[in-house]
Design a protein around this motif. Structure first.
Motif, PDB file in Angstrom:
ATOM      1  N   MET B  22       0.842  -1.206   0.000  1.00  0.00           N
ATOM      2  CA  MET B  22       0.000   0.000   0.000  1.00  0.00           C
ATOM      3  C   MET B  22       0.868   1.243   0.000  1.00  0.00           C
ATOM      4  N   ALA B  60      -6.999  11.204   5.528  1.00  0.00           N
ATOM      5  CA  ALA B  60      -7.362   9.971   4.828  1.00  0.00           C
ATOM      6  C   ALA B  60      -6.109   9.167   4.496  1.00  0.00           C
ATOM      7  N   SER B  63      -5.045   7.304   7.419  1.00  0.00           N
ATOM      8  CA  SER B  63      -6.098   6.363   7.802  1.00  0.00           C
ATOM      9  C   SER B  63      -6.128   5.141   6.896  1.00  0.00           C
ATOM     10  N   VAL B  64      -5.982   5.363   5.595  1.00  0.00           N
ATOM     11  CA  VAL B  64      -5.930   4.241   4.661  1.00  0.00           C
ATOM     12  C   VAL B  64      -4.722   3.363   5.008  1.00  0.00           C
ATOM     13  N   ILE B  66      -3.277   3.091   7.924  1.00  0.00           N
ATOM     14  CA  ILE B  66      -3.586   2.386   9.179  1.00  0.00           C
ATOM     15  C   ILE B  66      -4.429   1.146   8.867  1.00  0.00           C
ATOM     16  N   GLY B  67      -5.433   1.325   8.016  1.00  0.00           N
ATOM     17  CA  GLY B  67      -6.318   0.211   7.667  1.00  0.00           C
ATOM     18  C   GLY B  67      -5.580  -0.921   6.985  1.00  0.00           C
ATOM     19  N   SER B  68      -4.765  -0.597   5.998  1.00  0.00           N
ATOM     20  CA  SER B  68      -4.079  -1.655   5.258  1.00  0.00           C
ATOM     21  C   SER B  68      -3.040  -2.351   6.131  1.00  0.00           C
ATOM     22  N   ALA B  70      -3.181  -2.641   9.384  1.00  0.00           N
ATOM     23  CA  ALA B  70      -3.916  -3.457  10.365  1.00  0.00           C
ATOM     24  C   ALA B  70      -4.477  -4.720   9.728  1.00  0.00           C
ATOM     25  N   ALA B  71      -4.688  -4.677   8.410  1.00  0.00           N
ATOM     26  CA  ALA B  71      -5.176  -5.870   7.717  1.00  0.00           C
ATOM     27  C   ALA B  71      -4.009  -6.722   7.210  1.00  0.00           C
ATOM     28  N   VAL B  73      -0.848  -5.778   5.647  1.00  0.00           N
ATOM     29  CA  VAL B  73      -0.069  -5.470   4.446  1.00  0.00           C
ATOM     30  C   VAL B  73       0.964  -4.376   4.757  1.00  0.00           C
ATOM     31  N   CYS B 196      -3.319  -9.248  12.823  1.00  0.00           N
ATOM     32  CA  CYS B 196      -4.047  -8.489  11.810  1.00  0.00           C
ATOM     33  C   CYS B 196      -5.508  -8.893  11.812  1.00  0.00           C
ATOM     34  N   LEU B 197      -6.319  -8.161  11.052  1.00  0.00           N
ATOM     35  CA  LEU B 197      -7.737  -8.474  10.931  1.00  0.00           C
ATOM     36  C   LEU B 197      -7.865  -9.771  10.143  1.00  0.00           C
TER      37      LEU B 197
END
Lengths: 323, 393
Positions: B22, B60, B63-64, B66-68, B70-71, B73, B196-197
């Motif tokens: 990412m 954003a 945040s993006v 953080i999301g990736s 946490a999932a 990557v 991770c998620l």
């Protein structure tokens, strides 16, 4: 032709997910929501049905707010699904990152839900939400709308209805509560982005909510479902009345239930005999000042007109009906 | 392989060699060239299996990321100045969630008054955010530190910020050795997230922590930073073994053995300082230089050891805590207390003001505790007069 009477709910096909003995219970009991919390009820419906439809392949990104605070105070946690809380205003963007990461790491079956209250959706998180819609990121965003900042003590949000009393729109002499002519209609904002799917739903109609979530969770691209969730604390009614209050909002036309695809309304739930808004307003202390001796008599009519416009705008008299 | 590269390109190439999944950023000068080049590498499929998300704000962007992350990557973002301020809530969030992402900060002044040029105010605004913060001196080191950054981040489960001087490094062309993909793959193995998620193993990340546990969480973050000192040093050594080049580590010394006065600084200004010191030493003076590479965690012990024998320590820094003075200066004062007799502060290069050898030579001769390098007293006096004469009527 089947009818949706009680008896048919025994038939697994027509039964609501929440009525099934083996529903997943994505949010376990023991959390700290208030009695009669509409948001807790709605979120459980959303998570359970999404879990069923995807075969358990969901992850949820949660904005800060009541739902996050009552469900996971360390070391306790109610969520039985992969769940991530980052900040108040960024759930949509975090969900974009999560959805992208699942594609990159080859977890192609995973579906992502972002969820938050009306504050994190219509106010502080609107920029991130609009960005997510703009890019058509593969996320289902669910807004649980209880029409004010309940977690911080009932302050006005841009989803607070006109003339409602909140801690920051207290009616005083010459001021009748939240100003008229303000507020945002987030489902319409979502539709303006021409995303694949937008719907409104209410906890008074769980089958309809579940159906919309079941549909939305499997679609690709950005999807938005706006759920009306009454709040006994902020709205001022007994906790036992949550579902009834939600139903009154729908039946008077103030909260229309509809679906839109690619920016166009494609269906709405008809209302047979629209009730006057007064009945709905009188049931809540946040509107009590509208019926006091200082209230201008025409004030209820202002709100009635909003409901009437909705009846027309969303064709709630039944032209969309699929049956 | 040697290339003649703009700093931003060198950084982009180094990041691409780390194979992130990412890249997400929002345009802000002087960071933009880095992510532009990364976007190019992704679209040309030189960097594959990587998503580039064009977002609507820095909030954003982080945040993006953080999301990736946490999932599960490997994720990268870059920003500067106001952008860092705008995403600051996410900066704290990323370290609190222990997400090992990497960010390039193209160091730039903070407004108002708006100014796009280089200083370290932006980095200083997040010095307590729980990120590891590394300051490269050259474009070569900037590229190298990004490869080390992912390694440090993933070893520690802590985000790393590489603070690269805007324009001076990001826009300057230099000869840079970009290592081969095989060597980087060997140094930085495929990313395996520690958590991770995951639907098979549901986990709630980012729960509310009440007073009963919050103290412990913060204490652990502090211990982790202190523990990072060893890791950063080790990764620098490992990097040398693999790539045969000294980059990174905690601090670096230059001609300090015989020095009476030692200058401490961070980032690209060290080049000018070393040239100045060379010229002064050629005239029989005894100056030395200490570069702070790892600003967070702060290598107090290493600095004490390197500076203990100095009679005078001068801190040259491109940041100012309005109302108290030099920031690095204040952080050094305590570790050097009762060890070094005299320590003074030179505030230099704010908002991109040039720092020249002659200015430095002049300042080093002054016997003052705090100097604003190249400050024009006429402009100051004029401004004071102007404010006095202002009237809204």
């Amino acid at each position: 032709m089947t009818t949706l009477t009680i008896g048919n709910r025994l038939d697994d096909k027509d039964a609501a997910e929440q009525s099934k003995y083996n529903r997943y219970n994505g949010i376990t009991s023991g959390h700290r929501a208030c009695q009669g919390c509409g948001e807790a009820l709605a979120a459980r419906c959303v998570v359970d049905v999404a879990h069923r439809v995807t075969g358990g392949n969901i992850a949820v990104v949660n904005a800060t707010g009541c739902l996050e605070v009552f469900s996971c105070v360390y070391p306790e946690n109610s969520w039985r699904i992969p769940w991530l809380h980052s900040l108040f205003g960024n759930a949509a963007a975090v969900a974009t990152g999560v959805a992208s990461a699942f594609v990159i790491s080859g977890k192609k079956d995973m579906r992502v839900i972002a969820q938050g209250g009306d504050g994190s959706t219509s106010d502080i998180g609107l920029g991130c939400l609009s960005g997510m819609f703009d890019r058509n990121d593969d996320v289902l965003y669910v807004c649980y709308d209880n029409q004010a900042y309940m977690n911080t003590g009932v302050q006005r949000s841009s989803a607070t209805p006109i003339l409602a009393r909140t801690a920051t729109t207290l009616p005083v002499r010459g001021y009748m509560g939240n100003a008229a002519g303000t507020g945002k209609n987030v489902p319409q904002i979502a539709m303006a982005h021409e995303i694949p799917y937008v719907a409104t739903a209410s906890i008074c109609n769980i089958r309809d909510l579940e159906e919309k979530i079941s549909k939305a969770i499997l679609l690709k691209g950005s999807r938005y479902v706006h759920v009306h969730v009454p709040c006994p604390l902020g709205w001022g009614y007994p906790p036992s009345e949550t579902v009834r209050i939600a139903r009154m909002a729908v039946e008077c036309g103030l909260f229309p239930l509809f679906e839109a695809e690619n920016g166009v309304v494609v269906g709405s739930t008809p209302i047979d005999n629209p009730k006057p808004v007064e009945e709905y307003l009188r049931a809540q202390r946040r509107f009590a000042h509208l019926f006091g001796k200082n209230a201008p008599p025409e004030i209820i009519e202002t709100i009635q007109q909003i409901a009437s416009r909705n009846l027309e705008k969303y064709r709630l008299s039944g032209e969309f009906s699929h049956e | 392989m040697l290339h003649q590269l703009e700093g931003s390109q060198a950084i982009a190439k180094a990041v691409a060699l780390c194979r992130p999944g990412m890249v997400c950023a929002y345009p802000i000068t002087p960071q933009t060239h880095i992510v532009e080049h990364l976007g190019e590498l992704i679209h040309a499929e030189e960097l594959w299996n990587c998503d580039y998300v064009n977002v609507e704000s820095e909030m954003a962007a982080i945040s993006v990321t953080i999301g990736s992350q946490a999932a599960g990557v490997r994720s990268y973002t870059a920003t500067s100045s106001q952008g860092l301020l705008y995403m600051q809530e996410g900066v704290y969030n990323a370290s609190g969630l222990e997400l090992p992402m990497v960010m390039t900060l193209g160091n730039r002044a903070i407004g108002s008054p708006i100014n796009i040029w280089n200083d370290h105010s932006d980095a200083m605004s997040v010095r307590d955010a729980g990120w590891i913060m590394l300051f490269p001196e050259t474009n070569q080191e900037a590229a190298d530190l990004h490869i080390q950054a992912f390694k440090i981040a993933e070893t520690l489960q802590c985000p790393v910020m590489v603070c690269v001087d805007g324009f001076v490094l990001t826009h300057a062309y230099e000869r840079v050795d970009i290592p081969s993909p095989e060597m980087v793959d060997d140094f930085l193995p495929h990313y395996e997230p520690r958590f991770c998620l995951d639907a098979a193993n549901p986990l709630a990340i980012g729960t509310m922590v009440p007073p009963e546990y919050f103290m412990e969480v913060r204490y652990l973050a502090h211990k982790k930073q202190l523990g990072a000192l060893k890791i950063i040093e080790q990764v620098g050594k490992d990097f040398y073994k693999k790539f045969d080049r000294h980059s990174g580590g905690l601090i670096r010394t230059y001609k300090t053995e015989e020095a009476k006065t030692i200058i401490v600084a961070m980032g690209s200004v060290l080049g000018t300082i070393k040239d100045t010191v060379d010229e002064l030493n050629a005239q029989g003076e005894k100056y030395g230089v200490v570069s702070v590479v790892s600003y967070r965690p702060f290598p107090a012990e290493a600095l004490r050891a390197a500076l203990a024998h100095a009679q005078h320590v001068v801190v040259v820094e491109k940041a100012l805590a309005v109302g108290t003075g030099g920031i690095l200066f204040q952080e050094l004062e305590l570790p050097l207390k009762n060890i070094v007799r005299k320590i003074s502060s030179i505030i230099a290069g704010l908002g991109g003001r040039a720092i020249t050898k002659s200015m430095l030579k002049y300042a080093l001769k002054q016997d003052e505790r705090e100097i604003f390098l190249g400050l024009d007293q006429n402009v100051v006096a004029e401004k004071i007069q102007l404010v006095k004469s202002c009237c809204c009527k």
